[in-house]
Design an enzyme around this catalytic site. Structure first.
Site, short mmCIF file in Angstrom:
data_model
loop_
_atom_site.label_atom_id
_atom_site.label_comp_id
_atom_site.label_asym_id
_atom_site.label_seq_id
_atom_site.Cartn_x
_atom_site.Cartn_y
_atom_site.Cartn_z
N ARG A 10 -28.27 -17.51 83.28
CA ARG A 10 -29.28 -16.49 82.97
C ARG A 10 -30.61 -17.11 82.52
O ARG A 10 -31.64 -16.47 82.60
CB ARG A 10 -28.77 -15.60 81.83
CG ARG A 10 -27.71 -14.60 82.22
CD ARG A 10 -28.37 -13.32 82.63
NE ARG A 10 -27.48 -12.46 83.39
CZ ARG A 10 -26.93 -11.36 82.93
NH1 ARG A 10 -27.16 -11.00 81.70
NH2 ARG A 10 -26.17 -10.62 83.70
N LYS A 46 -12.80 0.15 69.63
CA LYS A 46 -12.25 -0.94 70.44
C LYS A 46 -10.81 -1.21 69.98
O LYS A 46 -10.56 -1.26 68.77
CB LYS A 46 -13.12 -2.18 70.28
CG LYS A 46 -12.88 -3.25 71.32
CD LYS A 46 -14.03 -4.24 71.36
CE LYS A 46 -13.76 -5.37 72.31
NZ LYS A 46 -14.95 -6.23 72.50
N GLU A 82 -29.25 -14.34 76.62
CA GLU A 82 -29.35 -15.79 76.83
C GLU A 82 -30.78 -16.23 77.07
O GLU A 82 -31.19 -17.31 76.60
CB GLU A 82 -28.46 -16.20 78.02
CG GLU A 82 -26.96 -16.15 77.74
CD GLU A 82 -26.37 -14.74 77.80
OE1 GLU A 82 -27.08 -13.81 78.22
OE2 GLU A 82 -25.19 -14.57 77.42
C1 LIG Z 1 -24.45 -12.57 80.15
C2 LIG Z 1 -23.16 -12.54 79.36
N1 LIG Z 1 -23.11 -13.10 78.15
C3 LIG Z 1 -21.96 -13.08 77.45
C4 LIG Z 1 -20.84 -12.46 77.96
C5 LIG Z 1 -19.52 -12.53 77.20
N2 LIG Z 1 -19.06 -11.20 76.83
C6 LIG Z 1 -18.10 -10.56 77.52
S1 LIG Z 1 -17.76 -9.06 76.91
C7 LIG Z 1 -18.88 -9.27 75.68
C8 LIG Z 1 -19.07 -8.19 74.66
C9 LIG Z 1 -19.52 -6.92 75.29
O1 LIG Z 1 -19.69 -5.96 74.29
P1 LIG Z 1 -19.81 -4.46 74.68
O2 LIG Z 1 -20.72 -4.29 75.82
O3 LIG Z 1 -20.14 -3.71 73.44
O4 LIG Z 1 -18.36 -4.07 75.19
P2 LIG Z 1 -16.99 -3.97 74.37
O5 LIG Z 1 -16.28 -5.26 74.60
O6 LIG Z 1 -17.31 -3.74 72.92
O7 LIG Z 1 -16.30 -2.82 74.95
C10 LIG Z 1 -19.52 -10.50 75.76
C11 LIG Z 1 -20.53 -11.01 74.81
C12 LIG Z 1 -20.95 -11.90 79.25
N3 LIG Z 1 -19.93 -11.31 79.86
N4 LIG Z 1 -22.11 -11.93 79.92
#
Ligand SMILES: Cc1ncc(C[n+]2csc(CCOP(=O)(O)OP(=O)(O)O)c2C)c(N)n1
Length: 431
Positions: free
Chosen positions: A405, A288, A377
């Site tokens: 959710r 990342k 969630e």
């Molecule tokens: C249901 C939900 N909960 C929390 C989030 C907040 N959120 C956005 S991106 C993210 C992290 C995602 O991690 P990953 O899938 O590993 O992608 P990366 O950012 O590492 O590329 C979170 C927790 C969200 N978008 N949707």
């Protein structure tokens, strides 16, 4: 005469233009795309690290697949800036997330290259499966459907509901696991440890490489040999891997892990996978924030850093100054810590947002009473209900939009049972 700093990127309006580029030009294009994202996002804030991490994956996918006929579904969609830029939106990318500008997430109403509307995590596999099944029904058998999901988003139950269903459907769905070992904060849970295990297991990787080489060698002998190779590979994997690989156990054929920053190798692998029928999962390892040193080091802050200096990497106005009021989430974080110091029954719960919700303040001082449960969630709420029924006092902190959710869990698992769970919602503004 002025020379452009994006000579190749300016030649790529749409993915069809990628197909005209030589391999070495694709490598340079990735560099230009990365620099373009850094340039624009440093002054017009948005999500940052995630898009940098999938630059090569984005270019490889759009080089190999024929979008928009083939479908790429990005999970969450916060990593899709590169996708937007090479699908006709480079010239308007500066308007990202602005009033009347383009959306910060894929939106089918914005572009036919955006296969599905996203924002909340863990939807990509289910949506992609639906698209694949509908395509089959509509006799679009040659259509390829790809879901790209991060290791963080894979912690959401919905992702597993999708995998479970996809494993018995006879579609050619390809799931790409973009494994960078982080969500916004460090990723958590047993799946994270599992992914690390299969990435580092020497025996597993030797077997995987042997199978892969065999497949590659035989496939050069023509289509019949290729089919034979696939059977051999599948047989070998079924024998050795089904019991030791989570995805194989779910009827997916597992490939990888591969270096998600080697664009040319990824192009080769994706081309091979196109011809392999059935549900498949390609495990890509990425970093990342790749290519912007400060974002690689401080991945949480550079998830969505606000404005920053693109030369020094210094984030501008990331912390409140003394003249600004304290942030809502920090008032919450310090108040909760205060309460928790006095009442040993208090526990804090967050679904993957310790920094964003400032639960991290309590987590740092009382780690044994704070729980990051992953992007989950629904689980966060029912887990809190379980804690409450045993006399603990859970403070379950969820951004208002993600709380949607958990409506059923709030009603069925907490409210109807009259359990003492304290819900703390923030980010309740107009977005
Ligand atoms: C249901 C939900 N909960 C929390 C989030 C907040 N959120 C956005 S991106 C993210 C992290 C995602 O991690 P990953 O899938 O590993 O992608 P990366 O950012 O590492 O590329 C979170 C927790 C969200 N978008 N949707």
């Amino acid at each position: 005469m002025t020379t452009s700093i994006y000579p190749l990127l300016e030649r790529v309006e749409y993915p069809s233009d990628l197909k005209k580029l030589e391999p070495h030009e694709l490598i340079q294009l990735c560099e230009e795309l990365r620099n373009f994202i850094i340039d624009v996002v440093s002054s017009n804030p948005g999500h940052f690290g995630a898009s940098l991490g999938v630059v090569e994956l984005t270019v490889a996918l759009h080089t190999v697949f024929s979008t928009p006929y083939d479908k790429i579904i990005w999970d969450v969609g916060h990593q899709a800036y590169g996708h937007k830029i090479i699908t006709g939106r480079r010239s308007v990318f500066k308007s990202n997330r602005k009033y009347k500008g383009i959306s910060g997430f894929p939106r089918p109403s914005e572009s036919k290259f955006d296969a599905f509307g996203v924002g909340h995590a863990s939807t990509s596999i289910s949506a992609a499966l639906g698209i694949a099944v509908a395509s089959q029904y509509n006799k679009l058998d040659d259509r390829q459907v790809v879901a790209v999901i991060g290791d963080g988003s894979l912690t959401g139950g919905l992702a597993f509901e999708g995998l479970n269903n996809a494993g018995i459907e006879k579609t050619n769905l390809l799931v790409i696991l973009n494994d960078n070992n982080i969500a916004i904060d460090p990723n958590v849970g047993a799946i994270k440890e599992y992914l690390l295990d299969i990435t580092t297991s020497k025996a597993y990787n030797r077997l995987r490489n042997e199978v892969w080489n065999l497949l590659g060698a035989i496939s050069k002998l023509g289509p019949n040999a290729q089919r034979y190779a696939q059977q051999v590979e599948h047989g070998l994997k079924s024998m050795f891997l089904k019991q030791s690989n989570l995805f194989e156990a779910l009827n997916f054929r597992y490939f990888g892990p591969i270096d998600g920053h080697d664009v040319l190798h990824m192009i080769d692998v994706l081309k091979d996978l196109k011809d392999i029928p059935g549900p498949k999962l390609l495990h890509c390892k990425t970093k990342k924030g790749k290519g912007f040193p400060q974002a690689e080091i401080n991945q949480t802050a550079f998830h969505s850093p606000g404005k920053f200096d693109k030369k020094t990497g210094k984030i501008i106005f990331s912390q409140p100054t003394s003249s600004q009021p304290q942030r809502y989430q920090d008032v919450f974080g310090y108040t909760l810590l205060d309460l928790a110091r006095k009442n040993k029954k208090i526990v804090g719960i967050t679904p993957a947002m310790p920094t964003g919700s400032s639960l991290k303040i309590m987590m740092d001082e009382i780690p044994e009473r704070t729980f990051d449960v992953g992007i989950a969630e629904q689980h966060a709420v029912t887990f809190s209900a379980g804690l409450a029924i045993e006399g603990m006092v859970p403070f379950c902190n969820i951004y208002s939009t993600f709380m949607q959710r958990s409506y059923d869990q709030i009603i069925h698992d907490v409210a109807i049972q009259n359990l003492h769970v304290v819900f703390c919602l923030d980010r309740g503004g107009l977005v």
